[in-house]
Scaffold this active site. Sequence first.
Site, PDB file in Angstrom:
ATOM      1  N   GLY A 180       1.245 -24.040  12.663  1.00  0.00           N
ATOM      2  CA  GLY A 180       0.126 -25.317  12.295  1.00  0.00           C
ATOM      3  C   GLY A 180       0.361 -26.070  13.472  1.00  0.00           C
ATOM      4  N   GLY A 184      -2.101 -23.156  14.958  1.00  0.00           N
ATOM      5  CA  GLY A 184      -2.465 -24.394  14.796  1.00  0.00           C
ATOM      6  C   GLY A 184      -4.033 -24.999  15.063  1.00  0.00           C
ATOM      7  N   LYS A 240      -3.917  -8.463   6.191  1.00  0.00           N
ATOM      8  CA  LYS A 240      -2.826  -8.759   6.370  1.00  0.00           C
ATOM      9  C   LYS A 240      -1.397  -7.320   6.578  1.00  0.00           C
ATOM     10  CE  LYS A 240       2.239  -9.766   4.909  1.00  0.00           C
ATOM     11  NZ  LYS A 240       2.663 -10.938   5.544  1.00  0.00           N
ATOM     12  N   SER A 292       4.298 -16.813  14.240  1.00  0.00           N
ATOM     13  CA  SER A 292       4.729 -17.851  13.959  1.00  0.00           C
ATOM     14  C   SER A 292       6.161 -17.942  15.005  1.00  0.00           C
ATOM     15  CB  SER A 292       5.072 -17.996  12.880  1.00  0.00           C
ATOM     16  OG  SER A 292       6.407 -16.989  12.672  1.00  0.00           O
ATOM     17  N   CYS A 331       7.043 -10.166  13.736  1.00  0.00           N
ATOM     18  CA  CYS A 331       7.249 -10.422  12.846  1.00  0.00           C
ATOM     19  C   CYS A 331       8.535 -11.470  12.677  1.00  0.00           C
ATOM     20  CB  CYS A 331       7.009  -9.428  11.360  1.00  0.00           C
ATOM     21  SG  CYS A 331       7.710  -9.526  10.313  1.00  0.00           S
ATOM     22  N   ASN A 335       1.710  -5.054  14.922  1.00  0.00           N
ATOM     23  CA  ASN A 335       1.736  -6.210  14.449  1.00  0.00           C
ATOM     24  C   ASN A 335       3.493  -6.101  15.237  1.00  0.00           C
ATOM     25  OD1 ASN A 335       3.519  -8.797  14.266  1.00  0.00           O
ATOM     26  ND2 ASN A 335       2.733  -8.659  11.883  1.00  0.00           N
ATOM     27  N   GLY A 355      -4.211 -20.360  10.274  1.00  0.00           N
ATOM     28  CA  GLY A 355      -3.756 -19.701   8.862  1.00  0.00           C
ATOM     29  C   GLY A 355      -3.676 -20.685   8.499  1.00  0.00           C
ATOM     30  N   MET A 358       8.197 -14.526   4.269  1.00  0.00           N
ATOM     31  CA  MET A 358       7.576 -14.302   3.235  1.00  0.00           C
ATOM     32  C   MET A 358       7.760 -12.190   3.173  1.00  0.00           C
ATOM     33  SD  MET A 358       4.758 -16.153   2.519  1.00  0.00           S
ATOM     34  CE  MET A 358       4.448 -14.828   1.130  1.00  0.00           C
ATOM     35  N   GLY A 359       8.696 -11.652   4.059  1.00  0.00           N
ATOM     36  CA  GLY A 359       9.030 -10.640   4.468  1.00  0.00           C
ATOM     37  C   GLY A 359       8.525  -9.021   4.356  1.00  0.00           C
TER      38      GLY A 359
HETATM   39  O1  RRO Z   1       5.372 -11.220   6.627  1.00  0.00           O
HETATM   40  C1  RRO Z   1       5.969 -11.888   6.702  1.00  0.00           C
HETATM   41  O2  RRO Z   1       6.438 -13.124   6.328  1.00  0.00           O
HETATM   42  C2  RRO Z   1       5.503 -12.803   8.075  1.00  0.00           C
HETATM   43  C3  RRO Z   1       4.624 -11.831   9.487  1.00  0.00           C
HETATM   44 BR1  RRO Z   1       4.193  -9.554   9.361  1.00  0.00          BR
HETATM   45  C4  RRO Z   1       4.337 -12.165  10.784  1.00  0.00           C
HETATM   46  O3  RRO Z   1       3.962 -11.193  11.660  1.00  0.00           O
HETATM   47  N1  RRO Z   1       4.582 -13.534  10.903  1.00  0.00           N
HETATM   48  C5  RRO Z   1       5.041 -14.137   9.796  1.00  0.00           C
HETATM   49  O4  RRO Z   1       5.268 -15.671  10.127  1.00  0.00           O
HETATM   50  N2  RRO Z   1       5.334 -13.819   8.726  1.00  0.00           N
END
Ligand code: RRO
Length: 312
Positions: free
Chosen positions: A219, A251, A45, A192, A128, A125, A272, A71-72
């Site tokens: 997806g 996807g 993660k 995403s 996000c 990354n 994923g 998710m944040g």
């Molecule tokens: O944790 C997330 O909300 C998150 C991350 Br770090 C990311 O790189 N991509 C995503 O879709 N969610």
Amino acid sequence: MAAAKTEIAGVSLACYVFNASGVNDSTFEELEAIANSASPAIMMKSCTPEPRKGNDKPRYSMLPYGSIQCMGLPNLGCKEYIRFASKLKKYKKPIIASIAGFCPGDYKIMCEAFQKSDADLIEVNLSCPNIEGKSQIAYDTSLAEDILAEIWKIGKKPIGLKLPPYYDYANQEDMAELIKRFNVSFITCINSIGNALAINPETETTMLKPKKGFGGLCGDYIKPIALGNIRNFYELLDKEKNKVSIIGVGGIKSGSDAFEFLLAGADAVQVGTAFEREGPSCFKRINKELECILGKKGYKGVQEAKGGLKYL
Ligand code: RRO
């Protein structure tokens, strides 16, 4: 059956399909489940210098053709993932760390720490989409450049970038320039699709609580966008072929999906949403399905098929 052995930035993978960052890869128990599965690598993660609880729940929802989440960046903090990497070494699978900061200094601190760790590859990354009030870094080429300038000479472990989806060729050209200039070893695309909104018509509410329901779409919905990004980066980085590895994500739930990414130019792919739905058995199934397709089509391995998309 054709073997689907591959390589990312000179690091060998026993097969082509492994786990995407962010799905069941935050705790040591989850990472061990990946280590014990047919996933040829252990992707962790994305982490921050300090632990984070992440956004309020509900922050994940399955959708008919994929999922949406906000998710944040919940994670146990960089130090914990360094400890996990040393404990996971015994599984003899490449370990990929992922770092996600809020300023260039965050990236520097974590990159220095992971360069001294048991991780084999470091993914930076830059994409996000789920932090309230923050834009995706990779949409700001100048900020991305500042971050790369901080980290590119820190150590010898290969550095890669997790990229957001781009919808315009000019943005891909700009990013490809940065990738070449800073000797980036691999890219993972796509993250995403940010700022999607899912609504429950029964309750007349958003599906997710954080960010007024906005989240990252994953997806089936995003596969064509992912393929488009991979193909363009494959061509833009073509001169650097075998220097910049490309990891496809978005996807993939079958061997046939993985084969499409291979034709587009991906060196390996990640799963994923299908991992979330099916659990760690998905890696064995999808890798087998891909090997069957390669065998039936007479390819000796992934290298022979890579990038071989034909045009009408
Ligand atoms: O944790 C997330 O909300 C998150 C991350 Br770090 C990311 O790189 N991509 C995503 O879709 N969610």
